[in-house]
Design a protein around this motif. Structure first.
Motif, mmCIF file in Angstrom:
data_model
loop_
_atom_site.group_PDB
_atom_site.id
_atom_site.type_symbol
_atom_site.label_atom_id
_atom_site.label_comp_id
_atom_site.label_asym_id
_atom_site.label_seq_id
_atom_site.Cartn_x
_atom_site.Cartn_y
_atom_site.Cartn_z
ATOM 1 N N PHE A 60 30.560 2.438 -48.892
ATOM 2 C CA PHE A 60 31.408 3.005 -47.842
ATOM 3 C C PHE A 60 31.204 2.147 -46.601
ATOM 4 O O PHE A 60 30.121 2.153 -46.013
ATOM 5 C CB PHE A 60 31.026 4.454 -47.563
ATOM 6 N N THR A 63 36.785 -0.426 -42.010
ATOM 7 C CA THR A 63 38.128 0.137 -42.109
ATOM 8 C C THR A 63 39.128 -0.923 -42.561
ATOM 9 O O THR A 63 38.860 -2.121 -42.491
ATOM 10 C CB THR A 63 38.576 0.704 -40.755
ATOM 11 N N LEU A 69 39.026 4.421 -43.203
ATOM 12 C CA LEU A 69 37.748 4.103 -43.815
ATOM 13 C C LEU A 69 37.969 3.510 -45.196
ATOM 14 O O LEU A 69 38.879 3.924 -45.927
ATOM 15 C CB LEU A 69 36.879 5.358 -43.915
ATOM 16 N N LYS A 97 32.579 13.785 -48.478
ATOM 17 C CA LYS A 97 32.272 13.743 -47.048
ATOM 18 C C LYS A 97 33.370 13.079 -46.234
ATOM 19 O O LYS A 97 33.421 13.241 -45.013
ATOM 20 C CB LYS A 97 30.949 13.002 -46.813
ATOM 21 N N ILE A 98 34.239 12.303 -46.883
ATOM 22 C CA ILE A 98 35.231 11.543 -46.126
ATOM 23 C C ILE A 98 36.670 11.873 -46.520
ATOM 24 O O ILE A 98 37.601 11.425 -45.845
ATOM 25 C CB ILE A 98 35.014 10.023 -46.296
ATOM 26 N N SER A 101 39.760 12.890 -44.258
ATOM 27 C CA SER A 101 40.462 11.903 -43.437
ATOM 28 C C SER A 101 41.110 10.864 -44.353
ATOM 29 O O SER A 101 40.750 10.733 -45.527
ATOM 30 C CB SER A 101 39.489 11.213 -42.473
ATOM 31 N N TYR A 103 41.799 7.439 -46.151
ATOM 32 C CA TYR A 103 40.901 6.364 -46.552
ATOM 33 C C TYR A 103 41.585 5.477 -47.582
ATOM 34 O O TYR A 103 42.597 5.846 -48.187
ATOM 35 C CB TYR A 103 39.584 6.921 -47.107
ATOM 36 N N LEU A 368 37.406 9.901 -35.148
ATOM 37 C CA LEU A 368 37.363 9.466 -36.542
ATOM 38 C C LEU A 368 38.188 8.211 -36.767
ATOM 39 O O LEU A 368 37.816 7.348 -37.576
ATOM 40 C CB LEU A 368 37.866 10.582 -37.462
ATOM 41 N N LEU A 384 27.986 4.461 -44.113
ATOM 42 C CA LEU A 384 28.677 5.718 -43.849
ATOM 43 C C LEU A 384 27.970 6.511 -42.760
ATOM 44 O O LEU A 384 28.622 7.100 -41.886
ATOM 45 C CB LEU A 384 28.765 6.544 -45.131
ATOM 46 N N LYS A 388 29.448 7.658 -38.920
ATOM 47 C CA LYS A 388 29.413 9.022 -38.391
ATOM 48 C C LYS A 388 28.787 9.045 -36.997
ATOM 49 O O LYS A 388 29.271 9.746 -36.096
ATOM 50 C CB LYS A 388 28.635 9.933 -39.336
#
Length: 459
Positions: A60, A63, A69, A97-98, A101, A103, A368, A384, A388
């Motif tokens: 991870f 971007t 991400l 966890k992602i 959003s 990705y 984010l 990752l 955060k």
């Protein structure tokens, strides 16, 4: 039979695909896989995945060009002794966890032929485990160096996959092609993949420089350049904010989260890099927001500087009082032009967050999508947990703009309009004047709209 013989003639594929399509209503996953399937895997935050994590199969990191991400999967890093079921649990747990959003997913297929293959039942369980929660926000699935067999499998399974999902799949035949979607120097590309790409005939400079080449036509090199060592806010930042802070744009749902038109983004970058005149107001707000994110992300050094990364990557480890003192010290230490650019940007994002009841972009949501564009490490990849912490710092700034109260002189912006000759300078007196200019323009626009409504009530 096709996969075993290598016979890729088109009519064979068409026949099989038509058979699948004609019987699609009768197909069941249990029948295809030869019996009942295990239940879908769910996230397990208590399990120890240290043995899987150290293999770096799933990473991870940074971007993509749209600020989303990025998750990378490398087949060449899968050992023969891998526990595929545990690998699946690890992937589901990490993506959980992602996945709320947007990705992107990059899969490096090279090396797959050399590893112990997973079973079809396992692959089917993967598809069911990554349900709609994971699929709805994935905006691009990039398959690098796909084999003929892989393409055939995807084509044969087309009837089982929704049209919307198929549109998200991109075949990438070389690393240079991948550079159109990602900044490759911030992407975890295995050395085996780079070597394979070079053996395929990829130019040496593309592999060595991760796709970054100098174009002599780019006189200004606005995108992919640096912020000049002066007291001037870059023209891209100034012009984008001037346009986006208009009330009609501030109320746009998903501002900075939704992506703009890729072709228009490429066109705007070309205009700036060649010094051509450009009317940024002729583009939609989402495209202009993507331009702003792309400019910040493609800077040779981040606006918050490389030196601040170690501190920001552990931001959540500090107490509230320590964070306040460290924030002031950090902002005092960045160059003046970085500071005034950051101040203008954060104050604007604060204004966007004030309209979150309409645009749905709270300070947390803005952090984010904007946090990864403000700082990144110099010689390593972003983790990752680091992302955060950086996003938390970005939210802290948006919610506490008083920390940006350093004494500054008037802010000026460089506006390139020709490829040669001196560059004109336009002077402004800080963000307050910028807001006043926009307010006047909005009042005039509102008056024109009202008059139009009175003369054409049906519209």
């Amino acid at each position: 039979v096709i996969c075993e013989t290598g016979n890729t003639e088109l009519h064979y594929l068409d026949v099989i695909q038509s058979m699948l399509t004609s019987h699609i209503s009768d197909l069941r996953i249990d029948d295809l896989m030869g019996g009942p399937q295990p239940p879908p895997v769910e996230a397990n935050f208590e399990e120890d995945f240290s043995d899987i994590e150290k293999l770096d199969i799933i990473k991870f990191g940074d971007t993509d060009m749209a600020g989303r991400l990025c998750v990378t999967i490398a087949a060449c890093r899968i050992p023969d002794t891998i526990d595929y079921n545990k690998l699946l649990r690890y992937g589901v747990t990490k993506l959980d966890k992602i996945c709320e959003s947007d990705y992107s997913l990059v899969y490096f297929h090279h090396g797959y032929e050399l590893i112990a293959k997973p079973t079809w039942k396992w692959l089917a369980n993967c598809y069911r485990s990554f349900d709609r929660k994971f699929k709805k926000n994935i905006k691009g699935f990039y398959i690098v160096h796909p084999s003929t067999k892989l393409k055939m499998v995807f084509r044969l399974l087309n009837p089982l996959v929704s049209v919307q999902s198929r549109k998200k799949i991109f075949y990438i035949n070389s690393i240079s092609d991948l550079s159109h979607y990602f900044i490759l120097s911030r992407l975890d590309i295995p050395h085996e993949v780079l070597k394979y790409d070079k053996d395929m005939g990829c130019p040496d400079n593309v592999v060595a420089n991760f796709g970054v080449t100098e174009d002599p036509l780019y006189t200004y090199r606005v995108f992919g350049g640096t912020i000049a060592d002066s007291d001037k806010v870059p023209c891209v930042v100034r012009e984008c904010i001037e346009y986006l802070q208009q009330p009609c744009n501030l109320k746009e749902v998903g501002l900075f989260r939704r992506c703009g038109n890729a072709n228009e983004l490429k066109q705007i970058k070309e205009f700036y890099n060649t010094g051509q005149d450009i009317d940024i107001t002729s583009y939609c707000s989402h495209t202009v927001a993507s331009v702003l994110k792309t400019y910040l992300r493609e800077l040779q050094s981040p606006i918050l500087t490389f030196e601040s990364y170690p501190t920001l990557s552990h931001w959540s480890d500090f107490s509230s009082d320590v964070q306040k003192s460290m924030c002031k010290k950090l902002l005092d230490n960045i160059p003046q032009v970085n500071y005034i650019t950051l101040r203008l940007l954060i104050m604007f994002l604060h204004e966007v967050a004030r309209h979150s009841d309409v645009n749905k972009m709270t300070s947390e949501n803005l952090s984010l999508v904007m946090g990864p564009n403000l700082v990144w490490p110099k010689n390593t990849l972003t983790t990752l947990s680091d992302v955060k912490n950086i996003n938390t710092f970005c939210q802290f700034l948006i919610d506490n703009t008083h920390f940006l109260a350093r004494e500054t002189n008037s802010i000026s912006v460089t506006v390139p309009n020709t490829c040669v000759g001196p560059t004109p300078i336009i002077q402004y007196e800080d963000y307050d004047e910028l807001q006043e200019k926009a307010a006047v323009a909005n009042e005039n626009a509102a008056g024109d709209t009202k008059g139009s409504e009175e003369s054409e009530p049906t519209r």
